[in-house]
Write a protein that holds these residues in place. Sequence first.
Motif, PDB file in Angstrom:
ATOM      1  N   LEU A   1       3.340  -7.086   4.845  1.00 17.45           N
ATOM      2  CA  LEU A   1       3.819  -5.711   4.877  1.00 17.45           C
ATOM      3  C   LEU A   1       2.873  -4.936   5.779  1.00 17.45           C
ATOM      4  O   LEU A   1       1.656  -4.933   5.567  1.00 17.45           O
ATOM      5  CB  LEU A   1       3.826  -5.084   3.478  1.00 17.45           C
ATOM      6  N   VAL A   2       3.421  -4.288   6.779  1.00 23.33           N
ATOM      7  CA  VAL A   2       2.639  -3.474   7.697  1.00 23.33           C
ATOM      8  C   VAL A   2       2.613  -2.054   7.137  1.00 23.33           C
ATOM      9  O   VAL A   2       3.658  -1.484   6.833  1.00 23.33           O
ATOM     10  CB  VAL A   2       3.244  -3.490   9.116  1.00 23.33           C
ATOM     11  N   VAL A   3       1.416  -1.503   6.991  1.00 25.81           N
ATOM     12  CA  VAL A   3       1.235  -0.153   6.454  1.00 25.81           C
ATOM     13  C   VAL A   3       0.880   0.776   7.607  1.00 25.81           C
ATOM     14  O   VAL A   3      -0.033   0.487   8.385  1.00 25.81           O
ATOM     15  CB  VAL A   3       0.124  -0.133   5.382  1.00 25.81           C
ATOM     16  N   THR A   4       1.585   1.888   7.719  1.00 25.40           N
ATOM     17  CA  THR A   4       1.361   2.795   8.845  1.00 25.40           C
ATOM     18  C   THR A   4       0.165   3.709   8.636  1.00 25.40           C
ATOM     19  O   THR A   4      -0.188   4.071   7.516  1.00 25.40           O
ATOM     20  CB  THR A   4       2.595   3.676   9.130  1.00 25.40           C
TER      21      THR A   4
ATOM     22  N   LEU B   1       5.843   3.200   5.343  1.00 25.30           N
ATOM     23  CA  LEU B   1       5.504   4.477   5.959  1.00 25.30           C
ATOM     24  C   LEU B   1       4.600   5.213   4.983  1.00 25.30           C
ATOM     25  O   LEU B   1       5.042   5.707   3.958  1.00 25.30           O
ATOM     26  CB  LEU B   1       6.759   5.302   6.267  1.00 25.30           C
ATOM     27  N   ARG B   2       3.335   5.266   5.313  1.00 24.22           N
ATOM     28  CA  ARG B   2       2.339   5.841   4.433  1.00 24.22           C
ATOM     29  C   ARG B   2       2.063   7.299   4.770  1.00 24.22           C
ATOM     30  O   ARG B   2       1.918   8.108   3.890  1.00 24.22           O
ATOM     31  CB  ARG B   2       1.044   5.018   4.531  1.00 24.22           C
ATOM     32  N   ASP B   3       1.955   7.677   5.949  1.00 19.78           N
ATOM     33  CA  ASP B   3       1.506   8.971   6.457  1.00 19.78           C
ATOM     34  C   ASP B   3       2.001  10.167   5.627  1.00 19.78           C
ATOM     35  O   ASP B   3       2.832  10.954   6.061  1.00 19.78           O
ATOM     36  CB  ASP B   3       1.941   9.092   7.919  1.00 19.78           C
ATOM     37  N   ARG B   4       1.432  10.325   4.431  1.00 16.98           N
ATOM     38  CA  ARG B   4       1.870  11.337   3.470  1.00 16.98           C
ATOM     39  C   ARG B   4       1.517  12.766   3.871  1.00 16.98           C
ATOM     40  O   ARG B   4       2.043  13.706   3.298  1.00 16.98           O
ATOM     41  CB  ARG B   4       1.263  11.051   2.098  1.00 16.98           C
TER      42      ARG B   4
END
Length: 187
Positions: free
Chosen positions: A7-10, A36-39
């Motif tokens: 899993l690739v985490v941004t 998509l992490r960029d919270r």
Amino acid sequence: MILPRLLVVTDRTQAAGPLPDVVARAVAAGARAVLLRDRDLPAGERADLADRLRAVLDPVGGLLVVAGATAGATHLAAAEPFPDPRPDLVGRSCHSAAELARARAEGCDWAFLSPGFPTASKPGYGPALGVEGFAALAPHGPPAFALGGVLPEHGPALLAAGAAGVAVMGPVMRDPALVRAYLAASA
């Protein structure tokens, strides 16, 4: 749904270019699941970014997971409340046996267990688990993905220790071609 082993985490602050371009290069290298992490993005910008990443993943049958989403596939922080109604797929970040047990009790589909190895991206979550620490904790929760400082060469030992796969942020954000090395090591 069975998640792929990678899993690739941004993290757009580490990305080697615009995030959709970096994700496209990671997908071209074989990635099939992206978180998509960029919270910190405003809701509208984040929704637009999610749409752009889905457009990259959909043609290859890939999966976009959105951190903190209330529908579709979501990934929750360790202390984040479980959404009601339940999204289609749910994962949770965990750092201890108690957090893994909570994720299992909630019915999470996966957990990220971190920090796997020393990393600047996961400060404040205790010492790195290493392979032995991961092996000791992973059975307490849902299928666990190692996160934090994971390099391709860690893949075989983590899989042997019971990892469902690995989640990688910094190295792939900086060099999306590394996806090939992670996939080869996690085969």
